[in-house]
Design an enzyme around this catalytic site. Sequence first.
Site, PDB file in Angstrom:
ATOM      1  N   LYS A  63       0.825  -1.352   0.189  1.00 57.37           N
ATOM      2  CA  LYS A  63       0.033   0.020  -0.020  1.00 57.37           C
ATOM      3  C   LYS A  63       0.886   1.248  -0.045  1.00 57.37           C
ATOM      4  O   LYS A  63       1.756   1.417   0.498  1.00 57.37           O
ATOM      5  CB  LYS A  63      -0.900   0.050   1.171  1.00 57.37           C
ATOM      6  CG  LYS A  63      -1.869  -0.986   1.343  1.00 57.37           C
ATOM      7  CD  LYS A  63      -3.032  -0.829   2.226  1.00 57.37           C
ATOM      8  CE  LYS A  63      -3.239  -1.981   3.348  1.00 57.37           C
ATOM      9  NZ  LYS A  63      -3.412  -1.259   4.554  1.00 57.37           N
ATOM     10  N   GLY A  69      10.363  -6.412   5.612  1.00 57.77           N
ATOM     11  CA  GLY A  69      10.738  -7.767   5.843  1.00 57.77           C
ATOM     12  C   GLY A  69      10.155  -8.569   4.777  1.00 57.77           C
ATOM     13  O   GLY A  69      10.632  -9.685   4.740  1.00 57.77           O
TER      14      GLY A  69
HETATM   15  P1  ADP Z   1       8.115  -4.921   3.056  1.00 59.21           P
HETATM   16  O1  ADP Z   1       7.681  -5.888   4.093  1.00 59.21           O
HETATM   17  O2  ADP Z   1       9.188  -5.264   2.224  1.00 59.21           O
HETATM   18  O3  ADP Z   1       8.020  -3.475   3.313  1.00 59.21           O
HETATM   19  P2  ADP Z   1       5.169  -4.725   2.251  1.00 59.21           P
HETATM   20  O4  ADP Z   1       4.921  -5.369   3.577  1.00 59.21           O
HETATM   21  O5  ADP Z   1       4.854  -3.288   2.163  1.00 59.21           O
HETATM   22  O6  ADP Z   1       6.567  -5.007   1.840  1.00 59.21           O
HETATM   23  O7  ADP Z   1       4.466  -5.617   0.887  1.00 59.21           O
HETATM   24  C1  ADP Z   1       4.708  -6.804   0.780  1.00 59.21           C
HETATM   25  C2  ADP Z   1       3.538  -7.444   0.057  1.00 59.21           C
HETATM   26  O8  ADP Z   1       3.052  -6.511  -0.905  1.00 59.21           O
HETATM   27  C3  ADP Z   1       3.721  -8.915  -0.415  1.00 59.21           C
HETATM   28  O9  ADP Z   1       3.135  -9.624   0.381  1.00 59.21           O
HETATM   29  C4  ADP Z   1       3.230  -8.822  -1.873  1.00 59.21           C
HETATM   30  O10 ADP Z   1       2.531 -10.061  -2.171  1.00 59.21           O
HETATM   31  C5  ADP Z   1       2.459  -7.589  -1.851  1.00 59.21           C
HETATM   32  N1  ADP Z   1       1.945  -7.014  -3.149  1.00 59.21           N
HETATM   33  C6  ADP Z   1       2.968  -6.676  -3.998  1.00 59.21           C
HETATM   34  N2  ADP Z   1       2.463  -6.327  -5.439  1.00 59.21           N
HETATM   35  C7  ADP Z   1       1.204  -6.587  -5.181  1.00 59.21           C
HETATM   36  C8  ADP Z   1       0.297  -6.253  -5.842  1.00 59.21           C
HETATM   37  N3  ADP Z   1       0.444  -5.903  -7.417  1.00 59.21           N
HETATM   38  N4  ADP Z   1      -1.039  -6.421  -5.489  1.00 59.21           N
HETATM   39  C9  ADP Z   1      -1.133  -6.811  -4.393  1.00 59.21           C
HETATM   40  N5  ADP Z   1      -0.179  -7.061  -3.602  1.00 59.21           N
HETATM   41  C10 ADP Z   1       1.039  -6.934  -3.963  1.00 59.21           C
HETATM   42 MG    MG Z   2       5.562  -6.306   5.238  1.00 57.05          MG
END
Ligand code: ADP
Ligand code: MG
Length: 398
Positions: free
Chosen positions: A200, A356
């Site tokens: 998001k 993460g």
């Molecule tokens: P991080 O933990 O690295 O900060 P986030 O928690 O913000 O990353 O987001 C990770 C999630 O985003 C993953 O589970 C992935 O499946 C999801 N994601 C990535 N691209 C999309 C998309 N196009 N639509 C829905 N979810 C997505």
């Molecule tokens: Mg995350």
Amino acid sequence: MKTIDDLGDLRGKRVLVRSDFNVPLDGTTITDDGRIRAALPTLKRLVEAGAKVIVTAHLGRPKGTVDPAFSLAPVAERLGELLGAPVTLAPDTIGDGAKAAAGELGDGQVLLLENIRFDARETSKDDAERDGLARELAGLADVFVSDGFGVVHRKQASVYDVAKVLPSAVGSLVQTEVEALRRATVEPERPYVVVLGGSKVSDKLGVIANLLTKADRLLIGGGMVFTFLAAQGYRVGNSLLEEDQIDTVKGYLATAADRGVQIVLPTDIVVAPEFKANSPATVVAADDMPADQIGLDIGPKAGDQFRAAILDAKTVVWNGPMGVFEFDAFAGGTKAVAQALVDATSRGAFTIVGGGDSAAAVRTLGFDEDGFSHISTGGGASLEFLEGKTLPGIDVLN
Ligand code: ADP
Ligand code: MG
């Protein structure tokens, strides 16, 4: 910031260490012991110095009550294996059991206190409550070493308050993390490229706002990209879209244009009719997304586009997967970005993977961790660092 070296001779001294052992569990099986491994350098060092090592940590969210499902028992066992010497688990967090076990510790031995979040005071908003727990913890030890990078952005008793009571220092994990993140945020070598993805926009608003004053180039993928595409007037089908953020994102695009920060959006997108591993995937232009499809990854052209925008960088920070990498068919964009970081690293760039899920993606997609300059163990903490916030658990040590 004081380091372990500044604490003097630790032989026979009682050292309280805050570590981050918040590992993923399947029942009582640890499915990724990365955080325990990351804690080893500090713990080994204290053991070798002949300290009596008392470790405090949390696991999951037991909500301030004793819940055996969140016991640190599996961690104590794994930590013992990795250290090559048994680690005692105290029967409670800070009760008579913990005190007795701490009293029996020999030089160079390690005791793990039971989950600190079994005690509601740990995360209390009331300063006096947290201080009460901090003083009880401090009563077990002579000095405090802060080494749980995943929690340094939290104003919690075992992270923040205890450092006000005992002589304190950073452990080597926190030191390494802070040095790496400072290198990428305080006068980074340019071009400075930031790749943002994940689910998001609203999770990362503060980060984007701050990076617009620092980065040369901002590459956007993941679920948040659809709010950017919508801000440009494109339709995004059934993709993840935060309508209430469209105006904010329009503001970012304007600020970026003003400041000469380049915002790179993908030119193509991998879509599928359903959010499922085997939903049939097709590639479409980012400005021509079908109404009945969901965008689940950046497309192959975007992969090349992002790669080109990463390769000439001197500093790269990457946070958030480019697509739903958990499903093979939608992991291509995340792989392309990971590979571009690896190649940039071998050309001399300083590269950081934070978050993460991003760190997990790099590992599960089979990349060698040594291919990156730094993989952060703290998702929230590294994001707050990129936002330019002061982290209470670091600040208190200064
Ligand atoms: P991080 O933990 O690295 O900060 P986030 O928690 O913000 O990353 O987001 C990770 C999630 O985003 C993953 O589970 C992935 O499946 C999801 N994601 C990535 N691209 C999309 C998309 N196009 N639509 C829905 N979810 C997505
Ligand atoms: Mg995350």
